[in-house]
Design a protein around this motif. Sequence first.
Motif, PDB file in Angstrom:
ATOM      1  N   ASP A   2       0.643  -1.084   0.014  1.00  0.00           N
ATOM      2  CA  ASP A   2       0.112  -0.006   0.005  1.00  0.00           C
ATOM      3  C   ASP A   2       0.683   1.282   0.077  1.00  0.00           C
ATOM      4  O   ASP A   2       1.729   1.341   0.711  1.00  0.00           O
ATOM      5  CB  ASP A   2      -0.751  -0.115   1.159  1.00  0.00           C
ATOM      6  CG  ASP A   2      -2.039  -0.961   0.990  1.00  0.00           C
ATOM      7  OD1 ASP A   2      -2.716  -1.193   1.990  1.00  0.00           O
ATOM      8  OD2 ASP A   2      -2.131  -1.377  -0.035  1.00  0.00           O
ATOM      9  N   VAL A   4      -0.414   4.251   0.724  1.00  0.00           N
ATOM     10  CA  VAL A   4      -1.101   5.056   1.680  1.00  0.00           C
ATOM     11  C   VAL A   4      -1.654   4.338   2.863  1.00  0.00           C
ATOM     12  O   VAL A   4      -2.617   3.504   2.560  1.00  0.00           O
ATOM     13  CB  VAL A   4      -2.418   5.889   0.848  1.00  0.00           C
ATOM     14  CG1 VAL A   4      -3.148   6.672   1.853  1.00  0.00           C
ATOM     15  CG2 VAL A   4      -2.356   6.690  -0.347  1.00  0.00           C
ATOM     16  N   PHE A  35     -11.495  13.163   2.428  1.00  0.00           N
ATOM     17  CA  PHE A  35     -13.024  13.071   2.159  1.00  0.00           C
ATOM     18  C   PHE A  35     -13.458  12.603   3.522  1.00  0.00           C
ATOM     19  O   PHE A  35     -13.135  11.961   4.275  1.00  0.00           O
ATOM     20  CB  PHE A  35     -13.452  12.179   1.126  1.00  0.00           C
ATOM     21  CG  PHE A  35     -12.570  12.498  -0.171  1.00  0.00           C
ATOM     22  CD1 PHE A  35     -11.191  11.923  -0.303  1.00  0.00           C
ATOM     23  CD2 PHE A  35     -13.370  13.176  -1.145  1.00  0.00           C
ATOM     24  CE1 PHE A  35     -10.851  12.186  -1.737  1.00  0.00           C
ATOM     25  CE2 PHE A  35     -12.885  13.609  -2.455  1.00  0.00           C
ATOM     26  CZ  PHE A  35     -11.441  13.084  -2.781  1.00  0.00           C
ATOM     27  N   PHE A  86     -11.439   9.314   4.589  1.00  0.00           N
ATOM     28  CA  PHE A  86     -10.497   8.808   3.722  1.00  0.00           C
ATOM     29  C   PHE A  86      -9.495  10.004   3.395  1.00  0.00           C
ATOM     30  O   PHE A  86      -9.973  11.272   3.099  1.00  0.00           O
ATOM     31  CB  PHE A  86     -11.072   8.281   2.370  1.00  0.00           C
ATOM     32  CG  PHE A  86     -11.924   7.229   2.478  1.00  0.00           C
ATOM     33  CD1 PHE A  86     -13.342   7.270   2.788  1.00  0.00           C
ATOM     34  CD2 PHE A  86     -11.723   5.752   2.769  1.00  0.00           C
ATOM     35  CE1 PHE A  86     -14.077   6.277   2.897  1.00  0.00           C
ATOM     36  CE2 PHE A  86     -12.558   5.015   2.741  1.00  0.00           C
ATOM     37  CZ  PHE A  86     -13.802   5.113   2.956  1.00  0.00           C
ATOM     38  N   PHE A 100      -6.199   5.909  -2.433  1.00  0.00           N
ATOM     39  CA  PHE A 100      -6.772   6.004  -1.400  1.00  0.00           C
ATOM     40  C   PHE A 100      -6.388   5.257  -0.166  1.00  0.00           C
ATOM     41  O   PHE A 100      -5.837   3.938  -0.416  1.00  0.00           O
ATOM     42  CB  PHE A 100      -8.369   5.387  -1.527  1.00  0.00           C
ATOM     43  CG  PHE A 100      -9.130   6.836  -2.141  1.00  0.00           C
ATOM     44  CD1 PHE A 100      -9.213   6.730  -3.672  1.00  0.00           C
ATOM     45  CD2 PHE A 100     -10.104   7.375  -1.482  1.00  0.00           C
ATOM     46  CE1 PHE A 100      -9.890   7.713  -4.231  1.00  0.00           C
ATOM     47  CE2 PHE A 100     -10.987   8.041  -2.187  1.00  0.00           C
ATOM     48  CZ  PHE A 100     -10.937   8.519  -3.553  1.00  0.00           C
ATOM     49  N   GLY A 101      -6.481   5.713   1.141  1.00  0.00           N
ATOM     50  CA  GLY A 101      -6.375   4.773   2.333  1.00  0.00           C
ATOM     51  C   GLY A 101      -7.555   4.114   2.737  1.00  0.00           C
ATOM     52  O   GLY A 101      -8.559   4.102   2.024  1.00  0.00           O
ATOM     53  N   LYS A 102      -7.427   3.244   3.533  1.00  0.00           N
ATOM     54  CA  LYS A 102      -8.291   2.425   3.884  1.00  0.00           C
ATOM     55  C   LYS A 102      -9.723   2.711   4.728  1.00  0.00           C
ATOM     56  O   LYS A 102     -10.791   2.353   5.024  1.00  0.00           O
ATOM     57  CB  LYS A 102      -7.963   0.963   4.522  1.00  0.00           C
ATOM     58  CG  LYS A 102      -6.974   0.159   3.652  1.00  0.00           C
ATOM     59  CD  LYS A 102      -6.637  -0.943   4.328  1.00  0.00           C
ATOM     60  CE  LYS A 102      -5.705  -1.922   3.373  1.00  0.00           C
ATOM     61  NZ  LYS A 102      -5.473  -3.033   4.029  1.00  0.00           N
TER      62      LYS A 102
END
Lengths: 110, 113
Positions: A2, A4, A35, A86, A100-102
């Motif tokens: 990942d 991010v 977001f 997010f 995107f992050g989780k």
Amino acid sequence: GDQVEQSPSALSLHEGTGSALRCNFTTTMRAVQWFRKNSRGSLINLFYLASGTKENGRLKSAFDSKERYSTLHIRDAQLEDSGTYFCAADNTEGADRLTFGKGTQLIIQP
Amino acid sequence: GPKVLQIPSHQIIDMGQMVTLNCDPVSNHLYFYWYKQILGQQMEFLVNFYNGKVMEKSKLFKDQFSVERPDGSYFTLKIQPTALEDSAVYFCASSRTGWETLYFGSGTRLTVL
């Protein structure tokens, strides 16, 4: 892996308190967006940063490209702040291609 | 704030059928995007589109996928034929310059049976 890494994955706050969410990046990012996903599934834009800090009401965000992180601070949390937050970052030179992050599930308790 | 509308919000189809997902981007935006989110996973970039052309696509953007925006109408994602693994929520986004904030729609939940 990942690019991010967002933390924490979940957070519970009492009304009136505050905390910070964080995203670490494994590579240099050009810009970051934050977001909030509301109960209807809509992604609400909070911040777009290419550097520095921005503040909007009870929210404040910072982005340090060199140190590879961004934060979102919430103060004086209200019930309506509940939702999933997010971060998403862009490391490309062309048009935005966000990674995107989780997400952080934030629950504000009375 | 600016709104991106996605139609329909849900779609259920049989495997092998064609599906078209529609997006009405913000009116003065020039860059358009599709993202895919499989249940329980992160949103992932599929494709971006500018001036009538695909600029970038990810490995998730299979040969069965296509995008277009004929004459300033809807920005569409077509999948033909669909496969079970295409079940996901598809998010459309737009931005004015490609270097600014992306605005996302609420997503279309696609279920392939």
